[in-house]
Write a protein that holds these residues in place. Structure first.
Motif, PDB file in Angstrom:
ATOM      1  N   ALA A  81       0.692  -1.625  -0.134  1.00 52.42           N
ATOM      2  CA  ALA A  81       0.101  -0.300  -0.342  1.00 52.42           C
ATOM      3  C   ALA A  81       0.572   1.273   0.537  1.00 52.42           C
ATOM      4  N   VAL A  82       0.692   2.164  -0.927  1.00 52.52           N
ATOM      5  CA  VAL A  82       1.462   3.549  -1.280  1.00 52.52           C
ATOM      6  C   VAL A  82       0.552   4.243  -1.021  1.00 52.52           C
ATOM      7  N   VAL A  83       1.388   5.225  -0.451  1.00 53.48           N
ATOM      8  CA  VAL A  83       1.371   6.425  -0.186  1.00 53.48           C
ATOM      9  C   VAL A  83       1.903   7.515   0.409  1.00 53.48           C
ATOM     10  N   HIS A  84       2.018   9.106  -0.058  1.00 56.83           N
ATOM     11  CA  HIS A  84       3.222  10.284   0.182  1.00 56.83           C
ATOM     12  C   HIS A  84       3.133   9.764   1.748  1.00 56.83           C
ATOM     13  N   GLY A  85       2.161  10.686   2.265  1.00 56.34           N
ATOM     14  CA  GLY A  85       2.585  10.549   4.004  1.00 56.34           C
ATOM     15  C   GLY A  85       1.226  12.078   4.374  1.00 56.34           C
ATOM     16  N   HIS A  86       1.945  13.174   3.628  1.00 52.36           N
ATOM     17  CA  HIS A  86       1.503  14.266   4.827  1.00 52.36           C
ATOM     18  C   HIS A  86       0.612  14.104   5.185  1.00 52.36           C
ATOM     19  N   GLU A  87      -0.390  13.313   4.885  1.00 54.58           N
ATOM     20  CA  GLU A  87      -1.941  13.596   5.167  1.00 54.58           C
ATOM     21  C   GLU A  87      -1.898  12.229   6.504  1.00 54.58           C
ATOM     22  N   SER A 110       8.360  12.477   4.926  1.00 55.66           N
ATOM     23  CA  SER A 110       9.871  13.034   5.699  1.00 55.66           C
ATOM     24  C   SER A 110      10.947  12.744   5.418  1.00 55.66           C
ATOM     25  N   HIS A 111      11.752  12.893   4.016  1.00 56.21           N
ATOM     26  CA  HIS A 111      12.561  12.468   3.778  1.00 56.21           C
ATOM     27  C   HIS A 111      13.863  11.301   4.758  1.00 56.21           C
ATOM     28  N   GLU A 112      13.262  10.776   5.510  1.00 55.48           N
ATOM     29  CA  GLU A 112      13.978   9.923   6.567  1.00 55.48           C
ATOM     30  C   GLU A 112      13.862   8.788   6.181  1.00 55.48           C
ATOM     31  N   VAL A 123       6.174  -0.226   7.928  1.00 50.32           N
ATOM     32  CA  VAL A 123       6.494   0.889   7.019  1.00 50.32           C
ATOM     33  C   VAL A 123       7.515   0.859   6.207  1.00 50.32           C
ATOM     34  N   LEU A 124       7.345   1.519   5.548  1.00 54.04           N
ATOM     35  CA  LEU A 124       9.071   1.312   4.429  1.00 54.04           C
ATOM     36  C   LEU A 124       8.976   2.577   4.660  1.00 54.04           C
ATOM     37  N   ASN A 125      10.097   3.954   4.226  1.00 55.83           N
ATOM     38  CA  ASN A 125      10.285   5.540   3.983  1.00 55.83           C
ATOM     39  C   ASN A 125      11.219   4.995   3.236  1.00 55.83           C
ATOM     40  N   PRO A 126      11.184   5.152   1.931  1.00 60.34           N
ATOM     41  CA  PRO A 126      12.849   4.958   1.012  1.00 60.34           C
ATOM     42  C   PRO A 126      13.653   6.239   1.495  1.00 60.34           C
ATOM     43  N   GLY A 127      12.983   7.520   2.140  1.00 64.77           N
ATOM     44  CA  GLY A 127      14.257   8.714   2.172  1.00 64.77           C
ATOM     45  C   GLY A 127      13.821   9.201   1.213  1.00 64.77           C
ATOM     46  N   SER A 128      14.811  10.095   0.861  1.00 65.66           N
ATOM     47  CA  SER A 128      15.599  10.470  -0.438  1.00 65.66           C
ATOM     48  C   SER A 128      16.987  11.087  -1.093  1.00 65.66           C
TER      49      SER A 128
END
Length: 173
Positions: A81-87, A110-112, A123-128
């Protein structure tokens, strides 16, 4: 391999260098958690292969017309499930993952670069890779392990330094 990126924040191209460029080039598909910014950046990613992207809070109308704000996709038996996350708060991300019957939530904003196993769905955040701001630059790579029936993941800097390894399987594995 699945290459997972977010927060490119570019006006012209995908800003790929080093291991990030190699991963995108070798990937069978790309997941992007938003903030391409312009259609030319999205076009550049699409020149490498299929892109399963979502729009972020900095994407222009031409990007928002081409990609949804959220998506669910299947890859090698894994449901993402993919979403940007700002909301989304942490609780909202957890609910999004559960409602999507996902095995993994991919988020940006978050860029983290992080991988968290909080709650039912990790939850995976690949960062930037291109605009890390105050964080280390990063992207994620997922490779399917047929023997184990899981995805072996890693967070990687454009330099090639792997700084986190993780395993994600279909729920119940």
């Amino acid at each position: 391999m699945l290459a997972v990126l977010s927060d490119t924040h570019s006006r012209d191209d995908a800003r790929l260098t080093g291991r990030t460029a190699e991963a995108v080039d070798a990937a069978e598909a790309i997941v992007h958690a938003g903030d391409f910014m312009t259609a030319s950046v999205l076009d550049d990613f699409e020149s490498y292969g299929p892109v399963h992207g979502v729009s972020g809070n900095n994407d222009g109308p031409e990007v928002c017309e081409r990609v949804p704000t959220e998506r669910v996709l299947e890859w090698r038996g894994l449901r993402l499930a993919v979403v940007h996350g700002h909301e989304h708060t942490g609780t909202a991300l957890s609910m999004f993952g559960r409602q999507s019957n996902a095995d993994l939530v991919v988020v940006g904003h978050s860029h983290e670069p992080t991988f968290r196993e909080e709650g039912v769905v990790p939850v995976l955040n690949p960062g930037s890779h291109a605009d890390p701001r105050w964080n280390r630059p990063g992207h994620a790579e997922l490779e399917w392990d047929d023997d184990e029936g899981v995805a072996r993941g890693r967070l990687v800097e454009p330099s090639g330094t792997v700084f986190k390894r993780f395993v994600v399987g279909p729920r119940g594995v």
